[in-house]
Design a protein around this motif. Structure first.
Motif, PDB file in Angstrom:
ATOM      1  N   THR A  43       0.770  -0.832  -0.102  1.00  0.00           N
ATOM      2  CA  THR A  43       0.031  -0.080  -0.128  1.00  0.00           C
ATOM      3  C   THR A  43       0.892   1.230  -0.311  1.00  0.00           C
ATOM      4  N   ALA A  44       2.151   1.065  -0.452  1.00  0.00           N
ATOM      5  CA  ALA A  44       2.789   2.396   0.305  1.00  0.00           C
ATOM      6  C   ALA A  44       2.641   3.302  -1.279  1.00  0.00           C
ATOM      7  N   ARG A  45       2.191   3.179  -2.457  1.00  0.00           N
ATOM      8  CA  ARG A  45       1.795   3.798  -3.521  1.00  0.00           C
ATOM      9  C   ARG A  45       0.614   4.243  -2.891  1.00  0.00           C
ATOM     10  N   TYR A  46      -0.215   4.071  -2.648  1.00  0.00           N
ATOM     11  CA  TYR A  46      -1.072   4.401  -1.983  1.00  0.00           C
ATOM     12  C   TYR A  46      -1.799   5.322  -1.101  1.00  0.00           C
ATOM     13  N   LEU A  47      -0.470   5.052  -0.072  1.00  0.00           N
ATOM     14  CA  LEU A  47      -0.309   6.125   1.186  1.00  0.00           C
ATOM     15  C   LEU A  47       0.470   7.093   0.634  1.00  0.00           C
ATOM     16  N   GLN A  48       1.329   6.924  -0.446  1.00  0.00           N
ATOM     17  CA  GLN A  48       1.894   8.526  -1.097  1.00  0.00           C
ATOM     18  C   GLN A  48       0.544   9.190  -1.443  1.00  0.00           C
ATOM     19  N   LEU A  49      -0.220   8.101  -2.527  1.00  0.00           N
ATOM     20  CA  LEU A  49      -1.412   9.225  -3.388  1.00  0.00           C
ATOM     21  C   LEU A  49      -2.294  10.217  -2.307  1.00  0.00           C
ATOM     22  N   LEU A  50      -2.618   9.283  -1.251  1.00  0.00           N
ATOM     23  CA  LEU A  50      -3.433   9.424  -0.342  1.00  0.00           C
ATOM     24  C   LEU A  50      -2.527  11.078   0.301  1.00  0.00           C
ATOM     25  N   LEU A  51      -1.260  10.716   1.185  1.00  0.00           N
ATOM     26  CA  LEU A  51      -0.749  12.011   1.361  1.00  0.00           C
ATOM     27  C   LEU A  51      -0.608  13.346   0.779  1.00  0.00           C
ATOM     28  N   ARG A  52      -0.470  13.060  -0.745  1.00  0.00           N
ATOM     29  CA  ARG A  52      -0.303  14.210  -1.751  1.00  0.00           C
ATOM     30  C   ARG A  52      -2.163  14.864  -2.159  1.00  0.00           C
ATOM     31  N   THR A  53      -3.064  14.316  -1.738  1.00  0.00           N
ATOM     32  CA  THR A  53      -4.387  14.556  -2.248  1.00  0.00           C
ATOM     33  C   THR A  53      -4.092  16.016  -1.742  1.00  0.00           C
TER      34      THR A  53
END
Length: 325
Positions: A309-319
């Motif tokens: 889920t690292a990529r998803y976490l990165q995307l969510l943090l950039r939201t």
């Protein structure tokens, strides 16, 4: 010589009182503190219910805690021995790879099916759309064990309706075909079961995003002669992309740690070929009573899940403002 300036005040009007800087400062501090005070009970509950058990699991993973130590109340620290035992076992790596592949396939199937049904609902008439939505809610609300039992009947070797239907369609090789004779086919059945249960949530999530797209944009795309794919890629997708990301992120978490369906179908069989990491955790911990090793497996599961889920976490943090960069 000093000049005096007289300021007239209308009759009946009191002159404004001087501002009190200290009062405003105290009020500002209070206003900043109120949100944290309101959030404090929820944060404390989460720490008690989530953080403390997680710390306990990490601590147990460094101990030898079998049934004997548990009964005697002994604390035997073994350092990284539990992790060494787990990581040196070839079966652990086989099961980890199987779990990752299984999770990837199930999440992909869930998101694609949910997206297609959401797009379909947008073009359905009112009564038909309501019927589809009610059907999805009923599928979502059905208890897991009840759904698992129904799927076992559907895929039964002798009396399953799927084999009978395939035979009537001309596929005679499915006469008496056993869907649970191998780990691969067993995981296919379990994957279909999980997708069937998970699609309603993903579908409603994406459909909610579709409703946010302005109708004027669709009308403009139609006037410009855009095709269905062009309309989807330029109008629908930018709107629903954050929803798809969120649904995928949650699906990875849920499907990676799914246990009930896998255990209820064949308890990880045949011959352990459908065993996933949650089932391995149960076999080592509850069934095998090796709680230290089971805790090490749990910690390693968390690490694998973080990687997935690292990529998803990165995307969510950039939201920012509903847009995923």
């Amino acid at each position: 010589m000093t000049a005096t300036i007289h300021t007239s005040v209308p009759a009946g009007t009191s002159p404004p009182a001087p501002a009190r800087a200290s009062g405003r400062g105290r009020a500002g501090i209070g206003e900043k503190t109120i949100p944290y005070l309101l959030l404090a009970p929820a944060v404390i509950v989460m720490l008690v219910l989530l953080a403390w058990p997680a710390i306990q699991v990490i601590g147990i993973s460094f101990r030898k805690l079998d049934l004997g130590e548990l009964v005697r109340g002994e604390v035997v620290w073994v350092g990284l021995a539990n992790y060494s035992d787990v990581l040196s076992d070839p079966e652990f790596w086989t099961i980890t790879l199987r779990t990752v592949v299984f999770t990837t396939a199930v999440v992909a199937g869930t998101v694609v099916a949910g997206l297609l049904i959401a797009l379909l609902m947008r073009h359905l008439s009112g009564p038909v759309r309501v019927f589809v939505q009610v059907t999805l809610v009923l599928a979502w609300a059905t208890p897991i064990l009840a759904t698992t039992t129904v799927f076992q009947w559907i895929f039964d070797q002798q009396y399953g309706i799927l084999n009978k239907t395939l035979v009537k369609l001309g596929f005679d090789s499915f006469q008496g075909f056993s869907w649970f004779s191998s780990g691969a086919s067993t995981l296919v059945v379990i994957g279909v079961l999980i997708v069937w249960q998970a699609v309603p949530f993903v579908c409603f999530t994406i459909y909610a995003g579709l409703l946010q797209a302005p109708r004027e944009l669709y009308e403009a795309a139609a006037m410009d002669g855009a095709s269905s794919w062009q309309t989807f890629s330029t109008v629908s997708w930018p709107t629903i992309r954050p929803m798809v990301t969120l649904a995928s992120f949650l699906s990875v978490i849920w499907d990676f740690k799914v246990f009930a369906q896998v255990w209820a179908i064949r308890q990880g069989g045949p011959d352990g070929e459908s065993t996933t990491l949650p089932v391995l955790l149960y076999l080592r911990g509850i069934a095998g009573r090796h709680f230290g090793i089971a805790s090490a497996v749990a910690v390693l599961m968390i690490l694998v899940l973080v990687v997935l889920t690292a990529r998803y976490l990165q995307l969510l943090l950039r939201t920012r403002e509903g847009d995923v960069s």
